[in-house]
Design a protein around this motif. Structure first.
Motif, mmCIF file in Angstrom:
data_model
loop_
_atom_site.group_PDB
_atom_site.id
_atom_site.type_symbol
_atom_site.label_atom_id
_atom_site.label_comp_id
_atom_site.label_asym_id
_atom_site.label_seq_id
_atom_site.Cartn_x
_atom_site.Cartn_y
_atom_site.Cartn_z
ATOM 1 N N TRP A 252 0.832 -1.209 0.000
ATOM 2 C CA TRP A 252 0.000 0.000 0.000
ATOM 3 C C TRP A 252 0.862 1.253 0.000
ATOM 4 N N GLY A 253 1.922 1.191 0.780
ATOM 5 C CA GLY A 253 2.829 2.341 0.789
ATOM 6 C C GLY A 253 3.399 2.591 -0.590
ATOM 7 N N GLY A 254 3.810 1.511 -1.249
ATOM 8 C CA GLY A 254 4.390 1.631 -2.580
ATOM 9 C C GLY A 254 3.385 2.169 -3.583
ATOM 10 N N LEU A 255 2.154 1.690 -3.505
ATOM 11 C CA LEU A 255 1.120 2.179 -4.428
ATOM 12 C C LEU A 255 0.907 3.676 -4.234
ATOM 13 N N LEU A 256 0.868 4.082 -2.975
ATOM 14 C CA LEU A 256 0.667 5.507 -2.699
ATOM 15 C C LEU A 256 1.848 6.333 -3.161
ATOM 16 N N GLN A 257 3.037 5.808 -2.902
ATOM 17 C CA GLN A 257 4.241 6.554 -3.292
ATOM 18 C C GLN A 257 4.254 6.758 -4.802
ATOM 19 N N ARG A 258 3.921 5.718 -5.552
ATOM 20 C CA ARG A 258 3.969 5.842 -7.016
ATOM 21 C C ARG A 258 2.864 6.759 -7.542
ATOM 22 N N ALA A 259 1.833 6.942 -6.739
ATOM 23 C CA ALA A 259 0.744 7.814 -7.196
ATOM 24 C C ALA A 259 0.879 9.227 -6.653
ATOM 25 N N SER A 260 1.896 9.459 -5.840
ATOM 26 C CA SER A 260 2.010 10.758 -5.170
ATOM 27 C C SER A 260 2.669 11.823 -6.024
ATOM 28 N N THR A 261 2.171 12.043 -7.212
ATOM 29 C CA THR A 261 2.621 13.210 -7.955
ATOM 30 C C THR A 261 1.372 13.984 -8.323
ATOM 31 N N SER A 262 1.520 15.294 -8.414
ATOM 32 C CA SER A 262 0.316 16.099 -8.616
ATOM 33 C C SER A 262 -0.321 15.780 -9.963
ATOM 34 N N THR A 263 0.491 15.356 -10.926
ATOM 35 C CA THR A 263 -0.063 15.025 -12.240
ATOM 36 C C THR A 263 -0.996 13.823 -12.145
ATOM 37 N N ILE A 264 -0.535 12.782 -11.472
ATOM 38 C CA ILE A 264 -1.372 11.589 -11.330
ATOM 39 C C ILE A 264 -2.577 11.907 -10.446
ATOM 40 N N MET A 265 -2.338 12.678 -9.406
ATOM 41 C CA MET A 265 -3.447 13.001 -8.510
ATOM 42 C C MET A 265 -4.565 13.699 -9.267
ATOM 43 N N ARG A 266 -4.169 14.565 -10.168
ATOM 44 C CA ARG A 266 -5.165 15.310 -10.904
ATOM 45 C C ARG A 266 -5.831 14.466 -11.992
ATOM 46 N N ASN A 267 -5.011 13.730 -12.726
ATOM 47 C CA ASN A 267 -5.545 13.065 -13.905
ATOM 48 C C ASN A 267 -6.076 11.657 -13.665
ATOM 49 N N PHE A 268 -5.481 10.947 -12.732
ATOM 50 C CA PHE A 268 -5.880 9.550 -12.540
ATOM 51 C C PHE A 268 -6.223 9.289 -11.078
ATOM 52 N N PRO A 269 -7.298 9.887 -10.590
ATOM 53 C CA PRO A 269 -7.581 9.809 -9.149
ATOM 54 C C PRO A 269 -7.676 8.377 -8.624
ATOM 55 N N TRP A 270 -8.100 7.434 -9.458
ATOM 56 C CA TRP A 270 -8.233 6.065 -8.950
ATOM 57 C C TRP A 270 -6.888 5.471 -8.526
ATOM 58 N N MET A 271 -5.817 6.053 -9.018
ATOM 59 C CA MET A 271 -4.505 5.536 -8.651
ATOM 60 C C MET A 271 -4.187 5.775 -7.179
ATOM 61 N N TRP A 272 -4.719 6.846 -6.620
ATOM 62 C CA TRP A 272 -4.368 7.128 -5.232
ATOM 63 C C TRP A 272 -5.564 7.076 -4.292
ATOM 64 N N VAL A 273 -6.757 7.327 -4.812
ATOM 65 C CA VAL A 273 -7.907 7.362 -3.917
ATOM 66 C C VAL A 273 -8.142 5.985 -3.279
ATOM 67 N N PHE A 274 -8.083 4.932 -4.099
ATOM 68 C CA PHE A 274 -8.412 3.620 -3.551
ATOM 69 C C PHE A 274 -7.356 3.084 -2.580
ATOM 70 N N PRO A 275 -6.087 3.061 -2.989
ATOM 71 C CA PRO A 275 -5.113 2.632 -1.970
ATOM 72 C C PRO A 275 -5.118 3.584 -0.774
ATOM 73 N N GLY A 276 -5.380 4.877 -1.036
ATOM 74 C CA GLY A 276 -5.430 5.845 0.056
ATOM 75 C C GLY A 276 -6.528 5.509 1.046
ATOM 76 N N ILE A 277 -7.721 5.239 0.519
ATOM 77 C CA ILE A 277 -8.838 4.894 1.393
ATOM 78 C C ILE A 277 -8.536 3.609 2.151
ATOM 79 N N ALA A 278 -8.006 2.623 1.431
ATOM 80 C CA ALA A 278 -7.722 1.336 2.070
ATOM 81 C C ALA A 278 -6.746 1.516 3.218
ATOM 82 N N LEU A 279 -5.647 2.221 2.929
ATOM 83 C CA LEU A 279 -4.639 2.418 3.962
ATOM 84 C C LEU A 279 -5.217 3.224 5.120
ATOM 85 N N PHE A 280 -5.945 4.268 4.762
ATOM 86 C CA PHE A 280 -6.529 5.120 5.783
ATOM 87 C C PHE A 280 -7.476 4.328 6.675
ATOM 88 N N ALA A 281 -8.363 3.550 6.035
ATOM 89 C CA ALA A 281 -9.330 2.775 6.812
ATOM 90 C C ALA A 281 -8.617 1.785 7.722
#
Lengths: 343, 341, 590
Positions: A252-281
């Motif tokens: 999960w950490g790795g998935l978040l790290q690879r998605a932690s760029t503003s470009t991906i955050m903006r364009n491909f939200p599913w890359m970080w929202v789902f692992p983010g929610i999972a880790l957060f929960a």
């Protein structure tokens, strides 16, 4: 009704039962527990499926056509930059994160218990030596170890690397627990029943395992919960610094790290929202469980009532119930603290 | 005070003697521990694989003539004293340290002393603000939470504070950057000041401070709340209440004052981060503090910087522990007595 | 009950905040490059700049350029960071020969002419009257003098430089130099090499000797003094001067009103220039939001596509003069056989690799070349070089015709040697992609070659790569994943001649591929001694054909670099040989 129930507890007073009772009454903690169990169940089922079907995590065959697709009925959580299914990666990542956290917690708890118990039971020079070691370890910079070991063991296989990770996460985290256990053991040692076991000629080993450790088990559970959450977060931090595992192994950490760029955050939200929610929960639920356990273990805390009515009255009643126990615990605590500082 | 008053008033030594002795003893104990840690760190850094000279001599620089490359290597090997056996280097390093010299950075071409202070200062400034903020919130919220135990207010903040520690800090930082710099565009992405002096400097502090404060709020809040609860149960609070004092006076004047002592000892827990910063946060916000320095030193294999920063971290942790223990002993003299016996 | 819902509310709020930020706008995979490089030679410019070109009056406006981390070594001779080098290009006084966008060299504005002796060894530069009269000034007001020129070459020729921890390749080429008459300096070279102009006279910025000697302590060499005290504060006569350098943050520059002009006399038109350190995670949005105006050398498709979609931003793209590659150690175990190297090249699916590693913005070449060199073009490449593409049958054919046979484990073996290749990679992104592309179960099953990708710390990787500081028994790796930038003018002697192979384990081997081939050596020497372009070109082409066949190094990708910038910047025409520090002089802000 509820009041009657409480009356019964007055008689029982078994610490474990009381703990469970308190925990159950704490709805936040129960919510955490259920969330945690749900996550674990999903992750376990998912990873069993992945193992059974021999799913290829390194599958690049769809890279040309399936790069960064948004969630759809085919790919529930979308796809990543290599065209792989993000849902599978989140599930497998969860399984690996959980395993790493679990193993490293076991490692640190084992060391903590052992050192703490030995130190507290034998006292004297052994105690002095072990406490020095504990102090050194506790002031040892975590990242120094992480950096160095990662450099030394960078060329090992991914599976071995996971164990190195477990080692890095577990080897420095036992000091707090060791101190608590030592304090507990020291204070319990002075109590009558240990004297009694001595008088009865029960061996040292038996004294530690049969009598002392069960008494400190509550502290162990609390500390393990906190350690568990800490391990998952630390793995994420190591991922961010590039010190964790590589592709194709997800965490999960790795998935978040690879998605932690503003470009991906903006364009491909599913890359970080789902692992983010999972880790957060997960962390949230573990923290809630931890808080609940801490309250449950704490003799001063009270059973939370589910209805808001008449709470104050009940609280007062309970105050009385605990008053005696509290006094005793306090005395023990002070003693423990006093000896602790002496070291 | 005259000798006659001894019965009633303690001399300075009598009052504080045991605490001074106790602190002295603790400081003495730090020395061997620090020495051992430094030995371990020094060994680890020294034996990190990889040629320290290759690491910073850019590959392209090594493609000169054979003699030139050899001369360059010889220069740095000599300069860094890499020819000497390990114990010699270790003790020489300690010797330098005691003279206030921290070694020479092969990446920045400067003695470490020249720039480490600035990095510590940068970390300190950031963290002082962040912790003050967290501390202020924790006190304000913590007191109210304790007074209104299990109320909506209390529950909200206990959940909220857990939220703050339930995401990795780098991810939290990215989310905030994304929300405030990318979407709302009201705060800068990173850095410490605006080179063109358009944006006020304080705006650069907002995001990193928020991330750090969120991360430390949970434990602080819990601690303040519990300390307050403990005090509120005491007899003198009941007495104060029964005297008919206003509830505010009871809480803020009597209860909070007493709850503050254990809370302040928590500062000890912060000392390492106060001066040491955080690698992740400084990296993502390009904040040139001690954490960023350590990260760069690791990436560039700048060993002298790495060693000094790691030992510095260890020292901070030890000092933090000392501070906490002293704090406890001040708050509870029984501990001290136990200690000095 | 309500507590439970409270948790849900909090969680929901958080998620809502997160989701608020995510409005999708799909593009493609992001990547980052590992080695910054110098770009050289011509490339197709695809510029959306308007056709009309209003002539701006006087310098105005400001531009913030995003940059990687700088070390603050703004004087040539020590560090070699290309980010530092950008600042040098902006600040230092013009060198004797200045580059133009096509990579050709021109006399600096202060020179009148250059005479070259018949044997090509003696170069005499004649300075113009303005220079003789001291009319060219550094930004601190000191005039440029002949002493400065001599000082500059002394600075880099002296052993003191090495003693101060620096290095220069100048002593390798230059024998002597002296001032003659009132307005001439004569340089004598050790030997005539085709690339002399580039290695001796280009990018040897003239140093302001008065400034560097001013506060020099008596017991230090000037080189030592410069390194200790002045390396971050150069004073030159370039188009810009440094106003403020904040470590780890930015360099703030302002226009030098007295700049003498570049190769064609152009002077900068942008008044304030800030080179700000950005990080990969956010640089693109810093550009889009307007905190940064220019990100040079971008390679990630997600970022490039985002800029293409934005009306307020534009870009200039050009092929990278260099490549990411897998280098074989051509004298080690199984990979010393040509057929094995070729088989590897036929096994590796470089298209998939490229797609996974950098996305669509790049190409793969089939040898250690760049089509930016004038010596070759696409047509020549298509006609003369072998194209390596993933092909099972070809691998089988090549190996089996040379006596290799699959063993029980499915891996090819011959004479006790097994095709189990150890590949060392340093950066995480390399390791990630190689792990995926060369997943062991697939390569063994399909091709009979086992590849073990191992991650090494970068410095450890270099130890192995250069063969330095290691016991022979530690030797393990057959291949190395790295990226290389090429120089403007090609001289293969240092990196490819068999003279330059050192014994593994003892000394740094400049010929890092450890490649030895008589045919190739011969062509390299022909290139070196070429007296005219045609001979040089022919030798280069012949050399490439050998390299393409022998496959000592497998190039994986050459990026298509994109300089992304705010549309307010006009006429920023970058190219492989004309990176932004040069191009910014001709640009202006609307």
């Amino acid at each position: 009704m509820v009041a009657n129930k409480n009356k019964e507890h007055e008689k029982i007073i078994s610490p474990t039962r009381l703990m469970i009772q308190k925990f159950k009454a704490n709805s936040l903690a129960m919510f955490g527990l259920w969330t945690f169990l749900t996550i674990v169940t999903i992750v376990v089922i998912g990873s069993v499926y992945v193992n059974v079907t021999n799913y290829d995590l390194a599958d690049l065959s769809r890279i040309g056509t399936h790069k960064y697709l948004p969630p759809s009925s085919e790919n529930w959580l979308g796809t990543d930059r290599y065209g792989r299914d993000q849902f599978i990666r989140v599930i497998v990542g969860g399984a690996i994160s959980l395993q790493v956290a679990f193993l490293s917690t076991i490692l640190s708890v084992t060391i903590g218990i052992t050192i703490g118990a030995i130190s507290g039971y034998f006292g004297g020079k052994v105690d002095n030596f072990l406490m020095r070691v504990t102090e050194i370890v506790s002031s040892f910079p975590f990242l120094a170890l992480a950096f160095t070991l990662s450099v030394i063991f960078s060329d090992v296989e991914q599976t071995t690397k996971l164990f190195i990770l477990v080692f890095i996460l577990g080897i420095l985290r036992w000091t707090g627990l060791a101190r608590i256990i030592r304090g507990q053991v020291l204070s319990l040692r002075e109590q009558e029943f240990i004297t009694a076991t001595k008088a009865l000629g029960i061996s040292t080993k038996n004294q530690i395992t049969r009598h002392l450790i069960p008494n400190v088990v509550a502290y162990v559970i609390v500390s393990a919960t906190i350690g568990f959450a800490g391990a998952i977060l630390s793995e994420a931090a190591l991922s961010y610094l590039g010190l964790s595992v590589n592709e194709p192994v997800p965490t999960w950490g790795g998935l978040l790290q690879r998605a932690s760029t503003s470009t991906i955050m903006r364009n491909f939200p599913w890359m970080w929202v789902f692992p983010g929610i999972a880790l957060f929960a997960l962390i949230m639920s573990v923290n809630l469980i931890g808080e609940g356990l801490r309250d449950a273990v704490d003799p001063k805390s009270e059973i939370m009532s589910k209805s808001r009515k008449g709470r104050r009255r009940k609280r007062e009643e309970r105050d009385k119930i605990f008053a005696e126990k509290e006094l005793r615990d306090k005395r023990i605590g002070e003693k423990a603290a006093g000896i602790e500082v002496k070291s | 005070m005259s000798a006659n008053n001894n019965l009633y008033k303690l001399t300075f030594w009598e009052k504080y003697g045991s605490i001074i002795k106790y602190i002295g003893k603790r400081i003495l104990l730090i020395i061997p521990v620090l020495f051992t840690i430094s030995l371990i760190i020094f060994t680890m850094v020294e034996f990190m694989p990889g040629d320290p000279i290759n690491a910073f001599l850019n590959p392209e620089q090594l493609t000169g003539t054979v003699e030139e490359v050899a001369a360059k290597r010889a220069f740095w090997t000599e300069k860094l004293g890499l020819n000497d056996p390990f114990p010699v280097r270790f003790f020489r390093w300690w010797g330098q340290l005691l003279r206030g010299e921290f070694g020479y950075s092969i990446v920045k071409f400067q003695p470490v002393r020249n720039f480490i202070g600035e990095h510590i200062y940068n970390s300190f400034v950031l963290n002082v603000f962040a912790f003050s903020l967290a501390f202020a919130i924790a006190i304000i919220v913590g007191i109210k939470s304790a007074v209104k135990k299990h109320s909506m207010y209390d529950n909200f903040f206990s959940v909220f504070s857990i939220v703050g520690i339930s995401l990795p800090s780098f991810f939290m930082a990215m989310i905030l950057i994304f929300a405030f710099a990318v979407r709302l565009q009201i705060l800068p992405f990173n850095g410490m000041q605006d080179p063109l002096n358009i944006r006020p400097t304080w705006t650069y502090y907002v995001l990193p401070i928020t991330v750090i404060a969120l991360g430390s709020l949970a434990s602080l809040l819990k601690y303040v709340r519990n300390a307050m609860l403990e005090v509120l149960k005491q007899d003198y609070i009941r007495t104060a209440r029964s005297k008919g004092l206003a509830e505010k006076v009871v809480i803020y004047k009597h209860a909070f004052r007493n709850a503050l002592i254990p809370v302040i000892t928590l500062v000890g827990f912060w000392i390492p981060r106060l001066f040491g910063g955080s690698i992740l946060i400084e990296k993502i916000f390009i904040w040139p503090g001690i954490g960023l320095l350590m990260n760069d030193a690791y990436v560039q294999k700048d060993r002298s910087v790495l060693v000094i920063v790691l030992v510095f971290y260890a020292l901070l942790t030890l000092l933090g522990n000392l501070f906490m223990d002293v704090g406890y002993s001040l708050a509870d003299p029984r501990i001290r007595e136990g200690g000095s016996k | 009950m309500f507590k439970k819902s409270l948790v849900l509310v909090v969680v929901f709020c958080l998620m809502a905040t997160l989701a608020l930020s995510g409005c999708s706008q799909p593009a493609e995979a992001p990547v980052e490059d590992n080695q910054a490089s110098e770009q050289i030679s011509e490339g197709d410019k695809k510029d959306d700049a308007p056709a009309e070109k209003p002539e701006p009056k006087g310098p105005s406006g400001s531009v913030v350029v995003g940059s990687g981390s700088m070390n603050g070594e703004f004087i040539t001779g020590w560090g070699n960071s290309s980010y530092d080098n950008n600042i040098r290009k902006l600040v230092m006084a013009p060198e004797l020969l200045m580059r133009d966008p096509g990579g050709k060299l021109h006399l600096a504005p202060y020179l009148e002419k250059r005479d070259i002796s018949d044997d090509g060894l003696v170069h005499t530069f004649t300075f113009n009257d303005k220079f003789v009269n001291g009319e060219y000034k550094y930004t601190d007001g000191n005039p440029m003098t002949f002493d400065d020129v001599i000082f500059t070459f002394d600075f880099y020729m002296s052993k003191d430089l090495t003693e101060a921890g620096g290095s220069s390749s100048l002593p390798e080429y230059l024998a002597s130099y002296k001032k003659i008459g009132d307005n001439q300096i004569e340089f004598t070279l050790k030997e005539k090499i085709y690339t002399t102009d580039h290695s001796v006279f280009s990018e040897r910025y003239i140093l302001n000797s008065k400034y560097y000697l001013k506060d020099k302590p008596a017991d230090k060499s000037v080189q030592q003094h410069v390194k200790d005290s002045l390396i971050s504060k150069p004073i030159g006569a370039g188009p810009y001067k440094i106003v403020e350098y904040v470590e780890n943050q930015y360099v703030k520059l302002i226009i030098n009103e007295d700049y003498m002009g570049n190769y064609q006399g152009s002077k900068p038109m942008i008044k304030d220039l800030v080179v700000k350190i950005t990080n990969d995670e956010t640089e693109l949005d810093e550009l889009l939001v307007g905190d940064v105006d220019l990100i040079p050398g971008e390679i990630e498709d997600t970022k490039i596509d985002a800029v293409k979609a934005d009306p307020n931003h534009t870009f200039s793209n050009y092929p990278r003069h260099g490549y990411g590659h897998l280098t074989f150690h051509n004298d080690f175990e199984a990979v010393r056989h040509r057929e094995v190297r070729q088989a590897f090249a036929y096994m590796m699916d470089r298209e998939v690799f490229r797609n996974a590693f950098i996305g669509p913005y790049g190409i793969s070449t089939d040898g250690p070349y760049s089509t930016n060199y004038w010596m070759i073009d696409e047509n020549w490449v298509d006609e003369n070089l072998i194209k390596y593409t993933s092909d099972k049958e070809k691998v089988k054919e090549i190996l089996e015709s040379n006596g290799w046979a699959r063993g029980a484990d499915g891996i090819y073996a011959k004479d006790g040697e097994k095709l189990e290749i150890f590949l060392a990679a340093g950066l995480k992104r390399w390791v990630d992609t190689l792990n995926l592309v060369l997943a062991p179960d697939k390569t063994v099953e399909d091709f009979g070659i086992k590849v073990n990708v191992e991650q090494l710390d970068f410095s450890v990787l270099l130890d192995h790569y250069y063969g330095k500081n290691l016991d022979t028994s530690d030797r393990k790796y057959h291949m190395f994943a790295l990226a290389t930038s090429l120089l403007p003018a090609f001289d293969g002697y240092a990196n490819w001649h068999s003279d330059k192979i050192e014994t593994w384990g003892n000394a740094t081997s400049p010929n890092s591929a450890r490649f030895s081939n008589e045919e190739a050596d011969e062509q390299i020497m022909k290139m070196r001694s070429a007296q005219d372009d045609a001979t040089y070109q022919k030798a280069y082409q012949d050399w490439l054909i050998v390299m393409n066949r022998e496959m000592p190094l497998l190039p994986l990708y050459s990026n298509d670099y994109h300089d992304l910038f705010d549309a307010k910047i006009k006429d920023l025409n970058t190219s492989p040989l004309w990176p932004w520090p040069y191009a910014i002089i001709e640009a202006y802000v609307d």
